[in-house]
Design an enzyme around this catalytic site. Structure first.
Site, PDB file in Angstrom:
ATOM      1  N   HIS A   1     -77.534  13.612  78.912  1.00 48.22           N
ATOM      2  CA  HIS A   1     -78.561  13.444  79.379  1.00 48.22           C
ATOM      3  C   HIS A   1     -79.201  11.877  78.864  1.00 48.22           C
ATOM      4  O   HIS A   1     -79.291  11.025  79.831  1.00 48.22           O
ATOM      5  CB  HIS A   1     -79.625  14.599  79.529  1.00 48.22           C
ATOM      6  CG  HIS A   1     -80.975  14.182  80.103  1.00 48.22           C
ATOM      7  ND1 HIS A   1     -81.038  14.567  81.640  1.00 48.22           N
ATOM      8  CD2 HIS A   1     -82.241  13.602  79.845  1.00 48.22           C
ATOM      9  CE1 HIS A   1     -82.135  14.166  82.032  1.00 48.22           C
ATOM     10  NE2 HIS A   1     -82.867  13.550  81.193  1.00 48.22           N
TER      11      HIS A   1
ATOM     12  N   HIS B   1     -80.783   6.581  79.332  1.00 47.56           N
ATOM     13  CA  HIS B   1     -81.604   5.879  78.638  1.00 47.56           C
ATOM     14  C   HIS B   1     -80.956   4.990  77.632  1.00 47.56           C
ATOM     15  O   HIS B   1     -81.432   4.637  76.261  1.00 47.56           O
ATOM     16  CB  HIS B   1     -82.921   6.446  77.808  1.00 47.56           C
ATOM     17  CG  HIS B   1     -83.668   7.211  78.675  1.00 47.56           C
ATOM     18  ND1 HIS B   1     -84.408   6.684  79.816  1.00 47.56           N
ATOM     19  CD2 HIS B   1     -83.687   8.612  79.079  1.00 47.56           C
ATOM     20  CE1 HIS B   1     -85.148   7.562  80.538  1.00 47.56           C
ATOM     21  NE2 HIS B   1     -84.535   8.803  80.275  1.00 47.56           N
TER      22      HIS B   1
ATOM     23  N   LYS C   1     -82.389   5.407  89.966  1.00 44.41           N
ATOM     24  CA  LYS C   1     -83.253   5.770  88.934  1.00 44.41           C
ATOM     25  C   LYS C   1     -84.616   4.695  89.123  1.00 44.41           C
ATOM     26  O   LYS C   1     -84.455   3.646  88.885  1.00 44.41           O
ATOM     27  CB  LYS C   1     -82.561   5.220  87.439  1.00 44.41           C
ATOM     28  CG  LYS C   1     -83.422   5.689  86.329  1.00 44.41           C
ATOM     29  CD  LYS C   1     -83.497   7.050  85.815  1.00 44.41           C
ATOM     30  CE  LYS C   1     -84.514   7.018  84.532  1.00 44.41           C
ATOM     31  NZ  LYS C   1     -84.230   8.583  84.277  1.00 44.41           N
TER      32      LYS C   1
END
Length: 283
Positions: A156, A172, A218
């Site tokens: 993730h 990220h 995103k």
């Protein structure tokens, strides 16, 4: 505003000071911020604040360093769509262990480990500590809306996932962003700012941005740029284990940052990322 956690801030500063593999902006890499991203959630280009890629240059020799090499080998081991069960091969398990073996030897992870042992949050034995890291980051769990294990903290946060094919969740990490952009899978749409956040700076190491990946968008992501994989791993593991709060404020280097760290069943990392609150004045 929550008070900055002094003790954790001191630890993060120590991690930062010992991140020997961190890249230097303008020397080891260059980014091009261009315009501010629009507020739209759509993938079309009407709101694109950036006509060019985010990364204009990265010295890829850095990717030959052991921790970078081990980290990059993990990025292609995942099925991005949530709901698709992950099949973990023995080779992938071996790669996960190799990555943990490589980062555990770095100054940043050694500092984090020592601190966690002192706080009775991690085992002193290196093999047991590695098992703890494996559970936090690599053990699979079922993300929302799925009945089968289809996600992990590592996937993730560092690799990124898509939900319903249209929304990008997680993602990220700057290395994955750079590599995917180079392959043509990322369309950088500009930086994100709101009324309270500082203007982004091409020579700083934290950026909020909007991008599309594959067929998903995103709308707002936040990442460290130019830091080593071991720095992020050490920082996020510290926040996960030391703070019962899902948001913790730290001050280090030039930055006032909120680290968001959502737990999954208290055993795994659900998501974690930095939010830049402001730049600190340097004496």
């Amino acid at each position: 505003m929550i008070e900055s956690d002094r003790e954790l801030s001191a630890m993060v500063q120590e991690l930062w000071d010992n991140d020997v593999n961190r890249l230097q902006p303008g020397k080891d890499y260059r980014i091009s911020l261009q315009g501010k991203a629009g507020d739209s959630m759509s993938i079309n280009d009407n709101n694109d604040g950036a006509g060019y890629p985010l990364f204009t240059f990265v010295d890829e020799n850095i990717f030959k360093k052991e921790t970078f090499l081990a980290f990059i080998s993990l990025l292609d081991n995942y099925e991005s769509d949530t709901g698709e069960p992950e099949i973990v091969t023995p080779e992938e398990v071996a790669e996960n262990h190799k990555f943990l073996d490589s980062i555990i030897q770095t100054p940043t992870m050694k500092i984090a480990h020592k601190y966690l042992v002192e706080k009775h949050l991690s085992p002193k034995d290196e093999t047991q500590f590695k098992e703890q890291l494996y559970r936090i980051w690599f053990e699979l769990y079922a993300r929302r809306g799925s009945s089968r294990p289809d996600s992990s903290g590592f996937e993730h946060v560092f690799v990124g996932e898509t939900r319903g094919g249209r929304t990008v969740i997680g993602f990220h990490n700057w290395i994955q962003l750079y590599l995917q952009e180079k392959l043509g899978h990322i369309d950088y749409k500009g930086y994100s700012v709101n009324a309270n956040s500082p203007q982004p700076d091409e020579n700083k190491h934290i950026l909020a941005l909007q991008f599309s990946w594959k067929n998903g968008i995103k709308p707002k992501g936040s990442i460290f740029i130019g830091v080593s994989p071991e720095f992020e791993f050490a920082l996020y593991t510290l926040c996960f284990l030391t703070s019962p709060n899902e948001r913790v404020k730290v001050q280090f280097s030039f930055y006032d940052v909120e680290i968001v760290c959502h737990h999954y069943n208290q055993k795994h990392i659900g998501t974690t990322y930095p939010v830049l609150l402001k730049y600190q004045k340097q004496d």
